[in-house]
Enzyme design. Structure first.
Site, PDB file in Angstrom:
ATOM      1  N   CYS A  87      47.260  49.404  33.340  1.00 58.76           N
ATOM      2  CA  CYS A  87      46.177  50.030  32.575  1.00 58.76           C
ATOM      3  C   CYS A  87      45.596  51.230  33.305  1.00 58.76           C
ATOM      4  O   CYS A  87      44.400  51.544  33.182  1.00 58.76           O
ATOM      5  CB  CYS A  87      45.074  49.007  32.295  1.00 58.76           C
ATOM      6  SG  CYS A  87      45.698  47.541  31.468  1.00 58.76           S
ATOM      7  N   CYS A 106      44.252  43.989  42.050  1.00 58.80           N
ATOM      8  CA  CYS A 106      43.797  45.252  42.622  1.00 58.80           C
ATOM      9  C   CYS A 106      42.500  45.042  43.407  1.00 58.80           C
ATOM     10  O   CYS A 106      41.853  43.995  43.318  1.00 58.80           O
ATOM     11  CB  CYS A 106      43.587  46.287  41.512  1.00 58.80           C
ATOM     12  SG  CYS A 106      42.300  45.829  40.325  1.00 58.80           S
TER      13      CYS A 106
END
Lengths: 146, 187
Positions: A87, A106
């Site tokens: 994304c 992340c």
């Protein structure tokens, strides 16, 4: 007939030898949306379940979202060797994968439980479901038309 | 993280459907109005539909299907979402004149993109004075444009007027997108 896979566009070119009758070369360009390998999808599926449990987060109430993101992670794992966040857009994907900030999970997720992919949702999120599991069949079914 | 207005999410399978144009006289050379982020499974055909820059010249009926022959011009069709690439985007923006242009920058495997896709299509049907475009940022013939426009978060919506990007909405924030469109189209 040769088949060439061109990364990162995942386009495929098929060319055929000249026909003795027409003496012309036909070239077909097929731009296919490449699917990640089932092995990588399974790896990322298991990772997602495990990490959701570990982080106390839940999958989206719409498992289609979860499925798409898992496939995105698997796709990057196939092409880059690391599950780069699907994304985000990157100027240099290999460099980003090597650097690691956006490899799933992340840094924003690890530090603040922020997942803008909507893969891992905290319980208070409006879109959080109650599941921390997803089957391969669910992933296949909900991404069948993509 | 503000996302969609409604907590009710549509099933992913229901997202991919084409919608009829509000203006049946004007069709692109091939229709691509499936929701953004669905990626339009027919990759190159949706790229060619971004010759969005086409108008109807003749209509031929074959069996139960309609084949549309078109010539090129630079006007995009309102009332639906048109896929663009690096070659078709700026001509469409230039031809838009005073119209607002919205661009959905998405990728194939972005979950939030799939959520907002059907709502984006609805917006295109609601605002017939706004041109709605979409760009798959991972495809090879579209990456240069993505880089030129600038994108980090996916999806990102760029709103243009008079050939310039005037607003940007990052993330699948439907309310923010609507507010931004309203602001620009009434300015």
């Amino acid at each position: 007939m040769t088949l060439q896979l061109q990364a990162p566009s995942f386009g495929a070119t098929i060319s055929s030898l000249p026909s003795p009758l027409t003496r012309s070369t036909l070239r077909f360009v097929i731009r296919a949306q490449v699917e990640p390998t089932e092995k990588s999808v399974e790896i990322m599926r298991k990772f997602s379940e495990q990490y959701a449990r570990k982080s106390g987060t839940y999958f989206c109430v719409d498992k289609g979202v979860t499925s798409v993101v898992i496939k995105g992670l698997a796709d990057h794992k196939d092409s880059l060797g690391a599950p780069l966040c699907p994304c985000r857009h990157y100027d240099d994907k290999p460099a980003e994968a090597g650097q690691g900030f956006w490899n799933c999970p992340c840094v924003p997720m690890r530090e603040r439980k922020e997942c803008h992919c909507m893969l891992f949702l905290t319980p208070e999120n409006d879109f959080a479901g109650q599941d921390q599991t997803i089957t391969l069949e669910e992933i296949r079914e909900s991404t069948a038309n993509i | 993280m503000a996302l969609l207005q409604s907590a009710t999410l549509p099933p992913l399978r229901s997202i991919c459907c084409s919608t009829p144009s509000k203006h049946p006289i004007t069709y692109p050379s091939s229709i691509s109005s499936s929701g953004s982020g669905s990626g339009s499974s027919s990759g190159s055909s949706s790229s060619s539909s971004s010759s969005s820059s086409s108008s109807l010249v003749g209509l031929v009926r074959r069996k139960t299907a309609f084949a549309v022959r078109s010539s090129l011009d630079t006007a995009a069709t309102v009332g639906q979402v048109t896929e663009v690439d690096k070659d078709t985007f700026w001509p469409i923006v230039n031809a838009a004149g005073d119209k607002t242009v919205v661009l959905d920058m998405y990728t194939q495997w972005c979950g939030p993109c799939k959520i907002i896709a059907p709502k984006y299509v609805e917006l295109s049907q609601k605002y017939d004075d706004v041109i709605f475009l979409k760009l798959d940022c991972n495809q090879e013939n579209k990456q240069p444009l993505a880089k030129e426009l600038g994108i980090r978060v996916v999806p990102t919506f760029k709103i243009l007027k008079h050939d310039k990007v005037v607003k940007e909405v990052t993330g699948a924030k439907f309310d923010d997108l609507v507010a931004a469109i309203e602001t620009v189209r009434t300015s």
